[in-house]
Design a protein around this motif. Sequence first.
Motif, PDB file in Angstrom:
ATOM      1  N   MET A  91      -9.729 -34.364 -66.090  1.00 43.76           N
ATOM      2  CA  MET A  91     -10.240 -33.690 -67.271  1.00 43.76           C
ATOM      3  C   MET A  91     -11.048 -32.451 -66.881  1.00 43.76           C
ATOM      4  N   SER A  92     -11.850 -32.561 -65.825  1.00 43.38           N
ATOM      5  CA  SER A  92     -12.658 -31.403 -65.410  1.00 43.38           C
ATOM      6  C   SER A  92     -11.770 -30.244 -64.956  1.00 43.38           C
ATOM      7  N   ALA A  93     -10.630 -30.542 -64.336  1.00 42.73           N
ATOM      8  CA  ALA A  93      -9.711 -29.478 -63.914  1.00 42.73           C
ATOM      9  C   ALA A  93      -9.094 -28.787 -65.124  1.00 42.73           C
ATOM     10  N   LEU A  94      -8.762 -29.548 -66.135  1.00 41.29           N
ATOM     11  CA  LEU A  94      -8.191 -28.987 -67.360  1.00 41.29           C
ATOM     12  C   LEU A  94      -9.190 -28.045 -68.034  1.00 41.29           C
ATOM     13  N   VAL A  95     -10.444 -28.457 -68.088  1.00 40.45           N
ATOM     14  CA  VAL A  95     -11.482 -27.622 -68.697  1.00 40.45           C
ATOM     15  C   VAL A  95     -11.782 -26.418 -67.823  1.00 40.45           C
ATOM     16  N   ALA A  96     -12.009 -26.640 -66.529  1.00 37.17           N
ATOM     17  CA  ALA A  96     -12.402 -25.558 -65.616  1.00 37.17           C
ATOM     18  C   ALA A  96     -11.352 -24.455 -65.561  1.00 37.17           C
ATOM     19  N   THR A  97     -10.087 -24.824 -65.659  1.00 35.36           N
ATOM     20  CA  THR A  97      -9.002 -23.832 -65.591  1.00 35.36           C
ATOM     21  C   THR A  97      -8.535 -23.393 -66.976  1.00 35.36           C
ATOM     22  N   PHE A  98      -9.232 -23.794 -68.005  1.00 36.07           N
ATOM     23  CA  PHE A  98      -8.897 -23.460 -69.396  1.00 36.07           C
ATOM     24  C   PHE A  98      -7.437 -23.795 -69.674  1.00 36.07           C
ATOM     25  N   CYS A  99      -7.137 -25.071 -69.513  1.00 32.25           N
ATOM     26  CA  CYS A  99      -5.790 -25.620 -69.752  1.00 32.25           C
ATOM     27  C   CYS A  99      -4.734 -24.950 -68.876  1.00 32.25           C
ATOM     28  N   GLY A 100      -5.118 -24.593 -67.675  1.00 32.03           N
ATOM     29  CA  GLY A 100      -4.174 -24.006 -66.717  1.00 32.03           C
ATOM     30  C   GLY A 100      -4.110 -22.492 -66.722  1.00 32.03           C
ATOM     31  N   ALA A 101      -4.781 -21.836 -67.649  1.00 31.90           N
ATOM     32  CA  ALA A 101      -4.749 -20.367 -67.706  1.00 31.90           C
ATOM     33  C   ALA A 101      -5.302 -19.744 -66.423  1.00 31.90           C
ATOM     34  N   GLY A 102      -6.169 -20.447 -65.740  1.00 33.68           N
ATOM     35  CA  GLY A 102      -6.735 -19.938 -64.496  1.00 33.68           C
ATOM     36  C   GLY A 102      -5.718 -19.794 -63.375  1.00 33.68           C
ATOM     37  N   THR A 157     -19.491 -23.183 -73.153  1.00 35.02           N
ATOM     38  CA  THR A 157     -20.627 -23.185 -72.223  1.00 35.02           C
ATOM     39  C   THR A 157     -20.988 -24.608 -71.814  1.00 35.02           C
ATOM     40  N   LEU A 158     -21.108 -25.501 -72.796  1.00 37.83           N
ATOM     41  CA  LEU A 158     -21.438 -26.894 -72.481  1.00 37.83           C
ATOM     42  C   LEU A 158     -20.357 -27.541 -71.622  1.00 37.83           C
ATOM     43  N   LEU A 159     -19.099 -27.339 -71.996  1.00 33.25           N
ATOM     44  CA  LEU A 159     -18.005 -27.896 -71.207  1.00 33.25           C
ATOM     45  C   LEU A 159     -17.955 -27.294 -69.810  1.00 33.25           C
ATOM     46  N   GLY A 160     -18.242 -25.997 -69.712  1.00 36.10           N
ATOM     47  CA  GLY A 160     -18.236 -25.342 -68.405  1.00 36.10           C
ATOM     48  C   GLY A 160     -19.308 -25.891 -67.475  1.00 36.10           C
ATOM     49  N   PHE A 161     -20.511 -26.062 -68.003  1.00 34.57           N
ATOM     50  CA  PHE A 161     -21.583 -26.621 -67.170  1.00 34.57           C
ATOM     51  C   PHE A 161     -21.302 -28.074 -66.794  1.00 34.57           C
ATOM     52  N   TRP A 162     -20.468 -28.758 -67.578  1.00 35.54           N
ATOM     53  CA  TRP A 162     -20.050 -30.107 -67.224  1.00 35.54           C
ATOM     54  C   TRP A 162     -18.906 -30.083 -66.205  1.00 35.54           C
ATOM     55  N   ALA A 163     -17.893 -29.253 -66.433  1.00 34.06           N
ATOM     56  CA  ALA A 163     -16.665 -29.303 -65.643  1.00 34.06           C
ATOM     57  C   ALA A 163     -16.762 -28.603 -64.291  1.00 34.06           C
ATOM     58  N   VAL A 164     -17.430 -27.466 -64.241  1.00 34.27           N
ATOM     59  CA  VAL A 164     -17.422 -26.666 -63.009  1.00 34.27           C
ATOM     60  C   VAL A 164     -18.016 -27.432 -61.819  1.00 34.27           C
ATOM     61  N   PRO A 165     -19.182 -28.078 -61.941  1.00 29.46           N
ATOM     62  CA  PRO A 165     -19.686 -28.816 -60.766  1.00 29.46           C
ATOM     63  C   PRO A 165     -18.726 -29.921 -60.312  1.00 29.46           C
ATOM     64  N   ARG A 166     -18.100 -30.576 -61.254  1.00 23.35           N
ATOM     65  CA  ARG A 166     -17.164 -31.642 -60.895  1.00 23.35           C
ATOM     66  C   ARG A 166     -15.915 -31.073 -60.202  1.00 23.35           C
ATOM     67  N   TYR A 167     -15.424 -29.953 -60.725  1.00 15.40           N
ATOM     68  CA  TYR A 167     -14.247 -29.323 -60.137  1.00 15.40           C
ATOM     69  C   TYR A 167     -14.543 -28.839 -58.724  1.00 15.40           C
ATOM     70  N   LEU A 168     -15.681 -28.185 -58.553  1.00 17.11           N
ATOM     71  CA  LEU A 168     -16.044 -27.677 -57.225  1.00 17.11           C
ATOM     72  C   LEU A 168     -16.254 -28.815 -56.235  1.00 17.11           C
ATOM     73  N   LYS A 221     -16.645 -21.994 -53.467  1.00 21.51           N
ATOM     74  CA  LYS A 221     -17.824 -21.578 -54.219  1.00 21.51           C
ATOM     75  C   LYS A 221     -17.479 -21.098 -55.614  1.00 21.51           C
ATOM     76  N   ASP A 222     -16.405 -20.344 -55.758  1.00 23.20           N
ATOM     77  CA  ASP A 222     -15.981 -19.851 -57.062  1.00 23.20           C
ATOM     78  C   ASP A 222     -14.491 -19.552 -57.004  1.00 23.20           C
ATOM     79  N   PRO A 223     -13.670 -20.613 -57.012  1.00 24.78           N
ATOM     80  CA  PRO A 223     -12.226 -20.390 -56.923  1.00 24.78           C
ATOM     81  C   PRO A 223     -11.718 -19.602 -58.124  1.00 24.78           C
ATOM     82  N   SER A 224     -10.730 -18.765 -57.901  1.00 23.94           N
ATOM     83  CA  SER A 224     -10.239 -17.871 -58.950  1.00 23.94           C
ATOM     84  C   SER A 224      -9.642 -18.621 -60.133  1.00 23.94           C
ATOM     85  N   GLU A 225      -9.196 -19.849 -59.929  1.00 22.09           N
ATOM     86  CA  GLU A 225      -8.607 -20.584 -61.045  1.00 22.09           C
ATOM     87  C   GLU A 225      -9.646 -21.136 -62.021  1.00 22.09           C
ATOM     88  N   VAL A 226     -10.901 -21.145 -61.632  1.00 18.75           N
ATOM     89  CA  VAL A 226     -11.965 -21.581 -62.548  1.00 18.75           C
ATOM     90  C   VAL A 226     -12.275 -20.412 -63.484  1.00 18.75           C
TER      91      VAL A 226
END
Length: 168
Positions: free
Chosen positions: A1-12, A50-61, A67-72
Motif C-alpha cells: 500500500m505504501s508503494a502505491l501511495v508513494a508512487t501515486f498509483c505508479g505515476a512515479g 500530505t497526510l498519506l505522503g508523511f505516512w507512505a514515504v518513510p515506509r517506502y524508503l 534518500k529520495d528515489p525518483s519514483e516517489v
Amino acid sequence: MSALVATFCGAGHLRPASGTWASAITVALAVATYQAGWALAVPAGFVLATLLGFWAVPRYLAARGGKDPSEVVIDEVAGQLLALSFTVIPLWRHGVADLFLGAWPGWVAPFLLFRLFDIWKPWLVGRADRRGDAAGVMLDDLWAGLFAGVVSVALAGLWHGVVQPWLG
C-alpha cells in the motif's frame, strides 16, 4: 500500500521527469475536479496527499532504500495541490465556472512555478531537501508549493490590480 501511495498509483514510474509527470497528472485531475463543480476537493486533496505522503514515504524508503528515489512522487502531488489551492479557492469564491479555458492562468502559473521551485530548490526548499530523510522528501515539495502559490497570487494581483487597469 505504501508503494502505491508513494508512487501515486505508479505515476512515479513514468519517464523521463517523473516529478513533472506527477505534477501534470495532478493538475489535470484538479482541473477536472474543479470543472465538475468540486473546487474544494483540491485543497482537501492537498491535505489528504500530505497526510498519506508523511505516512507512505518513510515506509517506502525503509523497504526500498535510497534518500529520495525518483519514483516517489506523492510529495509532488501534495506540493502541486497546495500551489493550486492558492488560485482555485479565490476563483471558486468569485464564481468562476471554467478553470480550464476561462481562467487558465489559475492552473498554468501554479504548475510552472511549482516545477521551477521544485527543481531550483531556493532557500527553505533546498534546506528541506538537504535533510536527506523521509520528512525532507515531503517538506521540500510543500515549501515549493507554498512559494508557487504565493507567487501565483502575487502575479494575479499585479495583473488584475496594475497591468489590466493600466491597459484600460
